[in-house]
Write an enzyme that holds these catalytic residues in place. Sequence first.
Site, short mmCIF file in Angstrom:
data_model
loop_
_atom_site.label_atom_id
_atom_site.label_comp_id
_atom_site.label_asym_id
_atom_site.label_seq_id
_atom_site.Cartn_x
_atom_site.Cartn_y
_atom_site.Cartn_z
N ASP A 168 0.86 -1.18 0.00
CA ASP A 168 0.00 0.00 0.00
C ASP A 168 0.90 1.23 0.00
O ASP A 168 1.98 1.21 0.59
CB ASP A 168 -0.91 0.02 1.23
CG ASP A 168 -1.92 1.16 1.14
OD1 ASP A 168 -2.86 1.06 0.33
OD2 ASP A 168 -1.75 2.15 1.87
N MET A 213 4.78 10.00 -4.29
CA MET A 213 4.50 8.88 -3.39
C MET A 213 5.10 9.29 -2.05
O MET A 213 6.28 9.65 -1.98
CB MET A 213 5.13 7.59 -3.92
CG MET A 213 4.87 6.39 -3.04
SD MET A 213 5.21 4.79 -3.86
CE MET A 213 6.95 4.93 -4.24
N HIS A 229 -5.43 4.40 6.37
CA HIS A 229 -4.61 5.28 5.52
C HIS A 229 -3.20 5.47 6.04
O HIS A 229 -2.52 6.43 5.68
CB HIS A 229 -5.30 6.62 5.26
CG HIS A 229 -6.51 6.48 4.42
ND1 HIS A 229 -6.45 6.18 3.07
CD2 HIS A 229 -7.83 6.54 4.73
CE1 HIS A 229 -7.68 6.09 2.60
NE2 HIS A 229 -8.53 6.29 3.58
N ASP A 231 -2.40 -0.45 6.31
CA ASP A 231 -3.26 -0.85 5.20
C ASP A 231 -2.71 -2.07 4.47
O ASP A 231 -3.48 -2.92 4.01
CB ASP A 231 -3.48 0.31 4.24
CG ASP A 231 -4.39 1.39 4.82
OD1 ASP A 231 -4.91 1.20 5.94
OD2 ASP A 231 -4.57 2.42 4.15
#
Length: 185
Positions: free
Chosen positions: A12, A25, A160, A165
Amino acid sequence: MKTEKEIFVSVDIEASGPIPGKYSMLSIGACLASNPAEQFSCVLKPISEEYVPAALEVTGLSLEKLREEGLEPCDAMAQFNAWIESLAGAGQTVVFVGFNASFDWSFVNYYFHEYLGENPFGIAALDIKSMYFGTSDCTWRSTRSSEIEKVVKPDSSGDHDALHDAVYQAELFSLIREKLIRSEG
């Protein structure tokens, strides 16, 4: 279902927006699907000043703080690559597993190619949403994690945080696979 040559890795990411390159990212979380305690995580310095406010709000991450505390993207991807390589022996393949894998994989693929020149996962990812859709008599809307949870009843949940996750996704993946095996038997 034979999997002895495949190592399933739940991945994730959290990002500052919807597409790699324009947006950054911000964090990576990963774990072995078969052993979620085997983990990797890091936060990255942003590569862009662009962001979608809602993306940062949902993660609680700050571009300013990540500029100070995050890893350089090249270092982050080298560390992630080393961790991935440590998982697989000769003749084994690592498989990227994600929930809405197209989003997470696009960033991971972009960063691996941009900073290391290749992606150890190759050109494909296993999407948990699609896997569930293909094994269930449901609508696409019913492949949201909140709907899947009602069927497979995981112990964990998503929040999140990329690592949390990834662990949650690994559990969903395993529970869906168990459901498949039971239904085939």
